[in-house]
Motif scaffolding. Structure first.
Motif, PDB file in Angstrom:
ATOM      1  N   LYS A 115      22.315 -13.173  18.960  1.00 10.25           N
ATOM      2  CA  LYS A 115      22.460 -11.718  18.885  1.00 10.25           C
ATOM      3  C   LYS A 115      21.116 -11.054  18.576  1.00 10.25           C
ATOM      4  N   ASN A 116      20.405 -11.678  17.664  1.00 11.26           N
ATOM      5  CA  ASN A 116      19.076 -11.201  17.322  1.00 11.26           C
ATOM      6  C   ASN A 116      18.062 -11.798  18.310  1.00 11.26           C
ATOM      7  N   ASN A 117      17.294 -10.946  18.954  1.00  3.98           N
ATOM      8  CA  ASN A 117      16.372 -11.413  19.995  1.00  3.98           C
ATOM      9  C   ASN A 117      15.355 -12.445  19.516  1.00  3.98           C
ATOM     10  N   ALA A 118      15.102 -12.458  18.220  1.00  2.00           N
ATOM     11  CA  ALA A 118      14.060 -13.365  17.716  1.00  2.00           C
ATOM     12  C   ALA A 118      14.625 -14.760  17.411  1.00  2.00           C
ATOM     13  N   ASP A 119      15.926 -14.948  17.559  1.00  2.00           N
ATOM     14  CA  ASP A 119      16.526 -16.237  17.180  1.00  2.00           C
ATOM     15  C   ASP A 119      16.653 -17.221  18.342  1.00  2.00           C
ATOM     16  N   ILE A 120      16.445 -18.485  18.014  1.00  2.00           N
ATOM     17  CA  ILE A 120      16.678 -19.606  18.945  1.00  2.00           C
ATOM     18  C   ILE A 120      16.079 -19.307  20.333  1.00  2.00           C
ATOM     19  N   THR A 121      14.817 -18.938  20.329  1.00  2.00           N
ATOM     20  CA  THR A 121      14.186 -18.444  21.553  1.00  2.00           C
ATOM     21  C   THR A 121      13.904 -19.537  22.591  1.00  2.00           C
ATOM     22  N   ASN A 122      13.937 -20.812  22.156  1.00  4.46           N
ATOM     23  CA  ASN A 122      13.661 -21.868  23.129  1.00  4.46           C
ATOM     24  C   ASN A 122      14.918 -22.365  23.841  1.00  4.46           C
ATOM     25  N   PHE A 144      19.393 -36.930  15.889  1.00  6.97           N
ATOM     26  CA  PHE A 144      17.929 -36.963  15.788  1.00  6.97           C
ATOM     27  C   PHE A 144      17.285 -37.848  16.857  1.00  6.97           C
ATOM     28  N   GLU A 145      18.027 -38.819  17.342  1.00  7.89           N
ATOM     29  CA  GLU A 145      17.558 -39.602  18.480  1.00  7.89           C
ATOM     30  C   GLU A 145      17.382 -38.670  19.696  1.00  7.89           C
ATOM     31  N   THR A 146      18.352 -37.786  19.874  1.00  8.05           N
ATOM     32  CA  THR A 146      18.275 -36.869  21.021  1.00  8.05           C
ATOM     33  C   THR A 146      17.139 -35.865  20.856  1.00  8.05           C
ATOM     34  N   ILE A 147      16.901 -35.426  19.632  1.00  7.17           N
ATOM     35  CA  ILE A 147      15.765 -34.513  19.415  1.00  7.17           C
ATOM     36  C   ILE A 147      14.455 -35.207  19.804  1.00  7.17           C
ATOM     37  N   LYS A 148      14.353 -36.465  19.417  1.00  7.18           N
ATOM     38  CA  LYS A 148      13.142 -37.217  19.777  1.00  7.18           C
ATOM     39  C   LYS A 148      13.017 -37.337  21.297  1.00  7.18           C
ATOM     40  N   ASN A 149      14.132 -37.694  21.949  1.00  5.78           N
ATOM     41  CA  ASN A 149      14.099 -37.864  23.408  1.00  5.78           C
ATOM     42  C   ASN A 149      13.770 -36.551  24.125  1.00  5.78           C
ATOM     43  N   ALA A 150      14.306 -35.458  23.594  1.00  2.61           N
ATOM     44  CA  ALA A 150      14.015 -34.145  24.201  1.00  2.61           C
ATOM     45  C   ALA A 150      12.519 -33.849  24.081  1.00  2.61           C
ATOM     46  N   THR A 159       0.774 -27.928  29.752  1.00  3.78           N
ATOM     47  CA  THR A 159       1.394 -27.417  30.978  1.00  3.78           C
ATOM     48  C   THR A 159       2.401 -26.325  30.645  1.00  3.78           C
ATOM     49  N   ARG A 160       3.601 -26.708  30.245  1.00  2.29           N
ATOM     50  CA  ARG A 160       4.507 -25.638  29.869  1.00  2.29           C
ATOM     51  C   ARG A 160       5.346 -25.966  28.652  1.00  2.29           C
ATOM     52  N   ARG A 161       5.843 -24.922  28.051  1.00  4.72           N
ATOM     53  CA  ARG A 161       6.625 -25.041  26.838  1.00  4.72           C
ATOM     54  C   ARG A 161       8.022 -25.496  27.177  1.00  4.72           C
ATOM     55  N   GLY A 162       8.614 -26.260  26.285  1.00  2.97           N
ATOM     56  CA  GLY A 162       9.937 -26.804  26.556  1.00  2.97           C
ATOM     57  C   GLY A 162      10.991 -25.732  26.725  1.00  2.97           C
ATOM     58  N   ALA A 163      11.892 -25.966  27.661  1.00  4.37           N
ATOM     59  CA  ALA A 163      13.017 -25.058  27.848  1.00  4.37           C
ATOM     60  C   ALA A 163      14.299 -25.863  27.651  1.00  4.37           C
ATOM     61  N   ASN A 164      15.286 -25.239  27.040  1.00  6.05           N
ATOM     62  CA  ASN A 164      16.554 -25.928  26.763  1.00  6.05           C
ATOM     63  C   ASN A 164      17.745 -25.104  27.200  1.00  6.05           C
ATOM     64  N   MET A 165      18.818 -25.806  27.511  1.00 10.50           N
ATOM     65  CA  MET A 165      20.118 -25.169  27.677  1.00 10.50           C
ATOM     66  C   MET A 165      21.033 -25.728  26.587  1.00 10.50           C
ATOM     67  N   GLY A 166      21.719 -24.852  25.893  1.00  8.25           N
ATOM     68  CA  GLY A 166      22.706 -25.289  24.902  1.00  8.25           C
ATOM     69  C   GLY A 166      24.079 -24.823  25.345  1.00  8.25           C
ATOM     70  N   ASN A 181      15.681 -26.307  18.324  1.00 15.22           N
ATOM     71  CA  ASN A 181      14.813 -25.190  18.679  1.00 15.22           C
ATOM     72  C   ASN A 181      13.447 -25.303  17.998  1.00 15.22           C
ATOM     73  N   ALA A 182      13.498 -25.668  16.703  1.00 13.40           N
ATOM     74  CA  ALA A 182      12.245 -25.795  15.944  1.00 13.40           C
ATOM     75  C   ALA A 182      11.406 -26.943  16.493  1.00 13.40           C
ATOM     76  N   ALA A 183      12.079 -28.042  16.863  1.00 14.00           N
ATOM     77  CA  ALA A 183      11.342 -29.193  17.413  1.00 14.00           C
ATOM     78  C   ALA A 183      10.650 -28.780  18.720  1.00 14.00           C
ATOM     79  N   THR A 184      11.365 -28.018  19.545  1.00 15.64           N
ATOM     80  CA  THR A 184      10.790 -27.569  20.817  1.00 15.64           C
ATOM     81  C   THR A 184       9.564 -26.692  20.570  1.00 15.64           C
ATOM     82  N   GLU A 185       9.684 -25.828  19.581  1.00 14.85           N
ATOM     83  CA  GLU A 185       8.594 -24.919  19.245  1.00 14.85           C
ATOM     84  C   GLU A 185       7.330 -25.716  18.923  1.00 14.85           C
TER      85      GLU A 185
END
Ligand code: CDP
Length: 571
Positions: A184-191, A101-107, A160-167, A149-153
């Motif tokens: 697999k589903n296009n609607a999942d984990i879109t960030n 959760f520290e990393t989620i905050k930092n992201a 300016t711009r929406r967050g982008a992530n690499m996992g 993903n939800a935090a990014t959303e």
């Protein structure tokens, strides 16, 4: 300034400074002046006031002429309160609740400032492993990725711009199958973009059709085995399905890690071009190759003298950015100022080839790609060496491979090839090292008016050769490609090839050609036609492996409902 309508629109919407009521406080020239002045100010203690002015002017001219542009956060934030100038970050994720959760905050802090984040989820214990403190079981990397993903959303990037992530997950993590199929589903984990971290051991096992070990990261125990070919085929199947996951060759990234004493490289930034150590950031910049030509007796050729001076100024610029940058965390500040990585790359490559009448899918273009990138890598390193003489080597130099080599540089790396998604729109050229996407396309504007946008290089040639007509451009837009248009000379059809006219192996070979002379990595999407098979995808992966790419991302046309660029679709 010579800006396209699109460029002006993008700049007004997201780059130019505004007051709290949304009124513009500057024009494009004002923006470049603000950026040039701020970035030049890093030289204050080294030069006279007069020299400082001329450095500022050099930086300004290079941007205003669209010869070089720094990554978006530098344009948006330099000389403004946020002051965060880097596009790329990698954060570590520890196998503890506090760590996660520290990393989620930092992201979230990084996204707010316009940066993108990459993470390896490989240290997290697998789903179902026991958790001592609660006596419960762990939910595993993929479930935590969904929290990220939800935090990014929720964090819209300060207008300016929406967050982008690499996992990233290592291929030997016990949850690898869940990870490979999690989008697999296009609607999942879109960030997130996701990539499987591939090891040499795994690739050998695929080649020999063997099993390989799955290892629990928190205990180091082997907890299972997988058939390597089955996993490889699953990755291929999912990539064929909708482009995710990509793969990155982790051992290769670490073979080129110039500061191994500082740690292991476990992730890249969101688009894959910048491998970084945990808590490291990098600022990028791109030279517009379309502007690096000169005409001798009316014939175009590469202007290496102009390219050289542009590289030197760009390295100076990007190195200064590190000093005036306001980093979002003290750990990032320390790491980033410690290694001083910069990533100079290119955009407008396809436009340059068109102007030179060289088809993208030809040996000549591969040879030229190597020649140009080799030149940029050499010159950027020389520029970094000269900076080291004036201002000193990077602080972690003693922990780097350069020490043993006796090469004194100011920057641990100098070259990276970014996608230049918005930069290329601002410069009005083809993006990164990608081929043209379409020769002309139809854009809807207000009141259902249709506007036919034509590649400017093509438009000029079409007029010179006398076959230009609005009606023809409209017909081309419906198809995207000019293949099979009888009214267009054959040689022009050969030169103005689009992403889908080009077979996947040329895409990969081009990526490999640039990678050969790039310190970091190369952003490239290997575009496949909708009819491409799973075997085509597998072949592209193998070719990327055999030609020393650092990773590969493919995309099969039409495989996601929503895609950024469409051919022949009028909405
Ligand atoms: O052209 P621009 O400078 O806007 O960016 P790019 O070259 O397309 O992307 C370079 C890097 O910026 C990406 O790899 C990400 O690290 C970051 N980025 C991001 O965080 N969010 C975006 N929406 C786009 C890019």
């Amino acid at each position: 300034m010579n800006l396209t309508e699109n460029a002006i629109k993008v700049l007004k919407k997201r780059y130019l400074a505004k007051d709290e009521n949304g009124n513009l406080l500057e024009d494009p020239e004002g923006m470049f002046r603000r950026v040039a002045r701020t970035v030049a100010s890093a030289d204050k203690e080294y030069v006279s006031e007069e020299e400082l002015k001329s450095i500022e002017q050099e930086f300004y001219d290079m941007m205003v002429n669209l010869d070089f542009l720094p990554n978006s956060p530098t344009l948006m934030n330099a000389g403004r309160p946020l002051g965060q100038l880097s596009a790329c970050f990698v954060l570590p994720i520890e196998d503890t609740m506090e760590g996660i959760f520290e990393t989620i905050k930092n992201a979230a802090l990084i996204h707010k400032s316009g940066g993108g984040t990459g993470f390896s989820f490989s240290r997290l214990r697998p789903k179902g492993a026991s958790v001592n403190s609660t006596g419960g079981v762990a939910s595993g990397p993929v479930s935590f990725m969904k929290v990220f993903n939800a935090a990014t959303e929720a964090v819209k990037q300060g207008g300016t711009r929406r967050g982008a992530n690499m996992g990233i997950l290592r291929v030997d993590h016990p949850d690898i199958v869940e990870f490979i199929t999690c989008k697999k589903n296009n609607a999942d984990i879109t960030n997130f973009n996701i990539s499987v971290g591939i090891t040499e051991e795994f690739m050998n096992a695929v080649e020999n059709n063997e099993y390989y070990n799955l290892v629990e990261p928190h205990t180091g125990k082997i907890v299972g085995k997988q058939n390597a070919r089955e996993i490889f085929d699953l990755i291929v199947d999912m990539a064929w399905n909708n482009g995710e996951p990509g793969i990155i060759f982790l051992d290769r990234l670490n073979k080129d890690n110039v500061t191994p004493e500082l740690g292991e490289i476990e992730s890249t930034n969101p688009c894959g071009e910048q491998p970084l150590l945990p808590y490291e950031a990098c600022n990028l910049g791109s030279i517009n190759l379309s502007n690096m030509l000169k005409y001798v007796d009316g014939k175009p050729e590469v202007d290496f003298a102009k390219l050289r001076t542009t590289v030197w100024k760009a390295v100076h610029f990007l190195d200064n950015v590190i000093d005036v940058n306001k980093y979002p965390l003290p750990e990032i500040d320390k790491m980033t100022r410690g290694t001083r990585k910069i990533g100079l790359g290119v955009m407008g490559w396809a436009d340059m080839l068109c102007k030179l009448n060289i088809p993208y899918n030809s040996q000549s273009s591969i040879d030229l790609a190597e020649k140009i990138m080799h030149f940029i890598q050499d010159e950027s390193r020389k520029a970094s060496m000269e900076l080291a003489e004036k201002k000193g080597v990077f602080p972690y130099y003693d922990k780097s491979i350069y020490k043993n080599l006796g090469i004194r540089v100011r920057n641990a790396t100098t070259t990276t090839i970014a996608p230049t998604g918005t930069l290329s729109i601002i410069a009005g050229v083809s993006s990164g090292i990608e081929p043209l996407f379409a020769i002309s396309y139809i854009r809807n504007v207000m009141d259902n008016d249709e506007l036919v946008e034509v590649n400017p290089v093509f438009k000029q040639v079409a007029k010179e050769e006398g076959f230009y007509s609005d009606e023809l451009m409209r017909r081309i837009a419906k198809k995207g490609s000019i293949r099979g248009f009888d009214e267009i000379p054959e040689w022009i059809q050969d030169v103005f090839v689009t992403a889908h006219d080009i077979s996947p192996d040329w895409h990969v070979r081009m990526q490999a050609a640039f990678q050969k002379y790039t310190d970091n990595a190369v952003s490239k999407t290997v575009n496949l036609r909708n009819e491409a098979t799973r075997k085509d995808v597998a072949d592209a992966f193998w070719l990327a492996y055999k030609t020393n790419c650092k990773g590969i991302t493919i995309y099969r046309d039409g495989s996601r409902d929503l895609q950024v660029l469409n051919i022949g679709k009028v909405k």
